[in-house]
Design a protein around this motif. Structure first.
Motif, PDB file in Angstrom:
ATOM      1  N   VAL A 518       0.814  -1.227   0.000  1.00 20.07           N
ATOM      2  CA  VAL A 518       0.000   0.000   0.000  1.00 20.07           C
ATOM      3  C   VAL A 518       0.844   1.273   0.000  1.00 20.07           C
ATOM      4  CG1 VAL A 518      -1.953  -1.127   1.120  1.00 20.07           C
ATOM      5  CG2 VAL A 518      -0.163  -0.093   2.529  1.00 20.07           C
ATOM      6  N   SER A 519       2.145   1.137   0.096  1.00 24.93           N
ATOM      7  CA  SER A 519       3.013   2.323   0.119  1.00 24.93           C
ATOM      8  C   SER A 519       3.720   2.485  -1.221  1.00 24.93           C
ATOM      9  CB  SER A 519       4.054   2.202   1.241  1.00 24.93           C
ATOM     10  OG  SER A 519       3.416   2.092   2.504  1.00 24.93           O
ATOM     11  N   ASP A 520       3.937   3.748  -1.645  1.00 28.33           N
ATOM     12  CA  ASP A 520       4.655   4.013  -2.884  1.00 28.33           C
ATOM     13  C   ASP A 520       6.079   3.497  -2.767  1.00 28.33           C
ATOM     14  OD1 ASP A 520       2.379   5.267  -3.600  1.00 28.33           O
ATOM     15  OD2 ASP A 520       3.174   7.313  -3.502  1.00 28.33           O
ATOM     16  N   VAL A 521       6.604   2.990  -3.859  1.00 27.42           N
ATOM     17  CA  VAL A 521       7.992   2.539  -3.929  1.00 27.42           C
ATOM     18  C   VAL A 521       8.665   3.237  -5.101  1.00 27.42           C
ATOM     19  CG1 VAL A 521       7.545   0.288  -2.860  1.00 27.42           C
ATOM     20  CG2 VAL A 521       7.336   0.537  -5.321  1.00 27.42           C
ATOM     21  N   GLN A 522       9.969   3.422  -5.014  1.00 29.69           N
ATOM     22  CA  GLN A 522      10.708   4.076  -6.091  1.00 29.69           C
ATOM     23  C   GLN A 522      12.148   3.602  -6.062  1.00 29.69           C
ATOM     24  OE1 GLN A 522      13.189   6.622  -5.497  1.00 29.69           O
ATOM     25  NE2 GLN A 522      12.983   6.542  -3.244  1.00 29.69           N
ATOM     26  N   ALA A 523      12.809   3.688  -7.227  1.00 28.72           N
ATOM     27  CA  ALA A 523      14.193   3.266  -7.371  1.00 28.72           C
ATOM     28  C   ALA A 523      14.787   3.940  -8.601  1.00 28.72           C
ATOM     29  CB  ALA A 523      14.276   1.737  -7.503  1.00 28.72           C
ATOM     30  N   PRO A 524      16.123   4.070  -8.667  1.00 32.96           N
ATOM     31  CA  PRO A 524      16.748   4.690  -9.846  1.00 32.96           C
ATOM     32  C   PRO A 524      16.691   3.752 -11.050  1.00 32.96           C
ATOM     33  CG  PRO A 524      18.418   3.929  -8.309  1.00 32.96           C
ATOM     34  CD  PRO A 524      17.096   3.752  -7.631  1.00 32.96           C
ATOM     35  N   LEU A 525      16.565   4.333 -12.204  1.00 35.47           N
ATOM     36  CA  LEU A 525      16.499   3.581 -13.451  1.00 35.47           C
ATOM     37  C   LEU A 525      17.872   3.012 -13.788  1.00 35.47           C
ATOM     38  CD1 LEU A 525      14.649   2.885 -15.907  1.00 35.47           C
ATOM     39  CD2 LEU A 525      15.479   5.010 -16.963  1.00 35.47           C
TER      40      LEU A 525
END
Length: 529
Positions: A518-525
């Motif tokens: 339920v939480s946003d996730v992000q990472a570098p391309l």
């Protein structure tokens, strides 16, 4: 009972009991007790045995009505045992027994059928002037066990069933001539066991002959039978039977008319119908439940399939791969329980939080039918959920320029399989000024934009180039992807997956343990395969 009463003539006609009966001290009769009538009534003295006793007796014959001597007779009442043997005229007797006792009489003589008869002595036994009551056993007629019956056992292929065990039950084996009809009440059974020789011939001995049964019950009587049971034949004791068992009944009257060995053919053990899996800990293999919780194996736990028929060992084809279906995993297989239980053990321990694919093919040893199935399973313990980690974001660099170009695929790679439920799909956003206006978050796909981004879809490997066999969808995968449609992006650009926007409880992503993301996730391309 002796009465001592006053007479009408005034003379004393009383007779003292000791003048008529032996003294109780001699042991000839039980002790006597005196009872005096109530005052005010004509007086009388009542004397009766204080412990009434009785007798159990009987007589035993053979089927020719010849008295059987030397029969061992045992009388039991609880832990107490009394024994005797029958006399030349076949009679026996036990005296001085307590009245009202429930007793069991057992009769046994070598070479004859044995029997047991329950008896109860009349509770009034021994009450004077009545004599001791007698509980009569029989007369009984016992069958002689000097007969034999022969059968020849063959398999369905016409081979002698050498080594086959067989059992016979002969009934009846005794008659109580005081009950029933002209031949008395019939009962009892005798059992014997024998083994087939190299020619399949089985000879049962120590049973009543057909003549004995016929004399016991009469030539026209029904129920004079020999019931023969042959268990399933497993000559090499490997758990796989070569022939099924059978039970058949032979009438004494028929054997009396024709004493030759009866031929019995054991049914074929080969199963009919198609080979199938009746039980497995990976139901996805059989088209059963796809739920991860029902297809989850603990690290080190083998896969097991129980087949409806024995499997030909040389027919087995078992393959196992990782989630992508491209990397083959080493396994060992074994067949147990007569070839019906297949155990598949990965050489390397499976890991929790990983998905695996498996394919099995087998041929029935019984009728040659084929079964095959493809499925999946997950590593882990249902009761020990793994927390999900942050994903990695990679793209396929089709142009080999180390730049994300429009039309190329971007993937979120999770550390464990994740399933999608409900709709709409999650949205992805990039930290880039896609419309080149100097602002971030005011255009489709830009991080911070309140509208739509790039629609993310489940990128489960199914029939990609290089898979070892066609895979079955589990609905879970470590790969979620979207197709990029904006200007060129450099490696290192951060990509976000806006899971928090999926606010409905019926929409979102979850792990194989059912944990919602339920939480946003992000990472570098980054560039990836």
């Amino acid at each position: 009972m002796l009465l001592n009463c006053g007479g009408s003539t005034g003379q004393d006609p009383s007779v003292h009991p000791d003048a008529l009966l032996p003294s109780s001290e001699t042991g000839d009769l039980p002790a006597l007790a005196e009872v005096t009538a109530d005052a005010g009534t004509p007086t009388s003295t009542v004397q009766e045995p204080s412990t009434p006793v009785g007798t159990v007796s009987g007589q035993v014959f053979d089927t020719r009505f010849v008295p059987l001597s030397g029969v061992d007779v045992t009388l039991s009442s609880g832990p107490r045992l009394l024994t005797t043997t029958t006399a030349a005229d076949g009679t026996f007797a036990f005296e001085g027994l307590p009245a009202g006792a429930e007793l069991l009489v057992s009769l046994q003589k070598a070479g004859y059928a044995a029997t047991r008869v329950p008896v109860t002595i009349n509770a009034q036994a021994g009450a004077f002037p009545l004599g001791n009551a007698n509980a009569l056993v029989g007369p009984l007629m016992l069958a002689k066990l000097d007969g034999s019956v022969r059968v020849a056992l063959f398999t369905s292929e016409g081979r002698p069933a050498r080594g086959a065990r067989a059992f016979i039950e002969a009934t009846p084996v005794w008659s109580d001539l005081t009950r029933g009809g002209a031949h008395g009440e019939l009962g009892g059974a005798v059992f014997a066991e024998a083994t087939a020789d190299n020619d399949g011939l089985v000879t049962f001995t120590g049973i009543p002959s057909p003549e004995e049964l016929s004399r016991l019950g009469g030539l026209g009587a029904s129920g004079l039978t020999y019931v023969i049971t042959v268990p399933a034949l497993d000559t090499n004791a490997d758990g796989s039977v070569e022939s099924s068992g059978l039970t058949t009944a032979l009438a004494a009257r028929d054997l009396l008319q024709d004493a030759s060995a009866r031929i019995l053919v054991l049914p074929a053990a080969r199963a009919t119908g198609s080979l199938s899996v009746v039980s497995t800990n990976v139901p996805s293999l059989t088209g059963g439940s796809p739920l991860p919780s029902e297809n989850m194996l603990r690290p080190g736990e083998p896969l097991q399939l129980v087949f409806s028929q024995a499997v030909q060992p040389s027919s087995l084809l078992v393959r196992m791969t990782d989630e992508t279906g491209k990397q083959s995993l080493a396994i060992t297989t074994s067949l147990g329980m007569g070839g019906q239980v297949l155990t598949i053990t990965p050489t390397a321990t499976t890991a929790a939080g990983r998905e695996y694919n498996v394919q099995v093919r087998a041929v029935s040893l019984d009728n040659g039918t084929t079964w095959s199935g493809t499925g999946f399973f997950f590593g882990g313990d249902v009761l020990a959920a793994l927390p999900p980690g942050a994903p990695v974001v990679k793209f396929t660099d089709l142009n080999a320029n180390n730049i994300l170009n429009a039309g190329e695929t971007v993937q979120f790679l999770f550390d464990q399989p994740v399933g999608q439920f409900g709709s709409p799909s999650p949205q992805a956003f990039v930290e880039a000024d896609l419309n080149a206006n100097g602002f971030l978050g005011d255009y489709t796909g830009e991080h911070g934009y309140s509208g739509a981004g790039f629609s993310v879809f489940r990128s489960e490997p199914m029939s990609e180039p290089g898979v070892l066999f066609p895979l079955v969808s589990s609905g879970y995968t470590t790969r979620y992807a979207f197709t990029y449609s904006g200007p060129n992006l450099a490696v290192g650009t951060r990509v976000h997956l806006a899971l928090s926007r999926l606010t409905s409880p019926g929409v979102g992503l979850q792990t194989t343990w059912g944990q919602p993301l339920v939480s946003d996730v992000q990472a570098p391309l980054s560039v990836g395969p």
